[in-house]
Design a protein around this motif. Structure first.
Motif, mmCIF file in Angstrom:
data_model
loop_
_atom_site.group_PDB
_atom_site.id
_atom_site.type_symbol
_atom_site.label_atom_id
_atom_site.label_comp_id
_atom_site.label_asym_id
_atom_site.label_seq_id
_atom_site.Cartn_x
_atom_site.Cartn_y
_atom_site.Cartn_z
ATOM 1 N N TRP A 1 -3.204 3.730 3.648
ATOM 2 C CA TRP A 1 -2.690 2.390 3.363
ATOM 3 C C TRP A 1 -3.762 1.348 3.619
ATOM 4 C CZ3 TRP A 1 2.551 2.339 6.440
ATOM 5 C CH2 TRP A 1 3.456 3.222 5.842
ATOM 6 N N ALA B 1 0.809 -1.219 0.000
ATOM 7 C CA ALA B 1 0.000 0.000 0.000
ATOM 8 C C ALA B 1 0.843 1.269 0.000
ATOM 9 C CB ALA B 1 -0.927 0.000 1.216
ATOM 10 N N TRP B 2 2.091 1.194 0.437
ATOM 11 C CA TRP B 2 2.939 2.383 0.510
ATOM 12 C C TRP B 2 3.716 2.527 -0.799
ATOM 13 C CZ3 TRP B 2 2.236 -1.322 4.065
ATOM 14 C CH2 TRP B 2 3.108 -2.418 4.039
#
Length: 188
Positions: A45, A13-14
């Motif tokens: 995230w 997610a990052w």
């Protein structure tokens, strides 16, 4: 002719290591404004990653959220106890749940296996089944668990850059060996 295989990539997610590091530093910096920025990033995230969000990141965010709320002065003592309490109960339950086997193992024993202090398990028990504890005890529990997460998860992600300077390598290696299960896919 042999085909060259491309390395497998993991979708996270990052955006990259720099964003990950920035959020970790923000969460632990002690400045509530920067902590709130880091919490907002963790929320983003979570919306992208859903149930794949690392458990340690989620637990850290919930505990830090309590500290940010506490420092804001917007909540009464009772509301803070409930907020800290929920975060602490979830932390202990989620961390020890992964070690639970087919045969029920006492929570105190599971916590001991991952170096969670027994008094935190007792605090969780009081929060769940007994009279609500004092706010000061909830704050202390939060601080101890954030320190535990920093040592057992976050510092490992950064190559131990956050470990105290006075910890010698031998102790660190023993700790890593004793808690190897924390490096499983569920944590990364």
């Amino acid at each position: 002719a042999r085909k060259r295989l491309k390395p497998l990539r993991t979708v996270v997610a990052w955006r990259g290591r720099a964003e990950w590091d920035q959020v970790m530093v923000g969460l632990y910096c002690g400045d509530s404004r920067l902590q709130q920025d880091a919490l907002d990033r963790v929320s983003a995230w979570k919306s992208r990653y859903g149930p794949k969000m690392p458990l340690a990141v989620d637990c850290t965010a919930e505990l830090i959220r309590c500290k940010v709320l506490d420092s804001s002065g917007r909540l009464k003592s009772h509301e803070l106890i409930l907020s800290y309490g929920l975060a602490l109960v979830r932390f202990v339950n989620l961390i020890t749940e992964r070690k639970q086997k087919m045969v029920s193992i006492p929570l105190r024993q599971l916590a001991r296996e991952v170096d969670i202090p027994v008094w935190v398990v007792d605090l969780r028990h009081e929060l769940t089944h007994g009279k609500l504890p004092r706010l000061a005890l909830c704050r202390k529990g939060c601080d101890v668990m954030l320190d535990w997460l920093r040592k057992m998860y976050w510092s490992r992600q950064l190559g131990n850059n956050l470990c105290e300077e006075d910890e010698d390598e031998e102790e660190e290696q023993e700790e890593v060996g004793a808690n190897a299960e924390l490096d499983s896919d569920a944590w990364e």
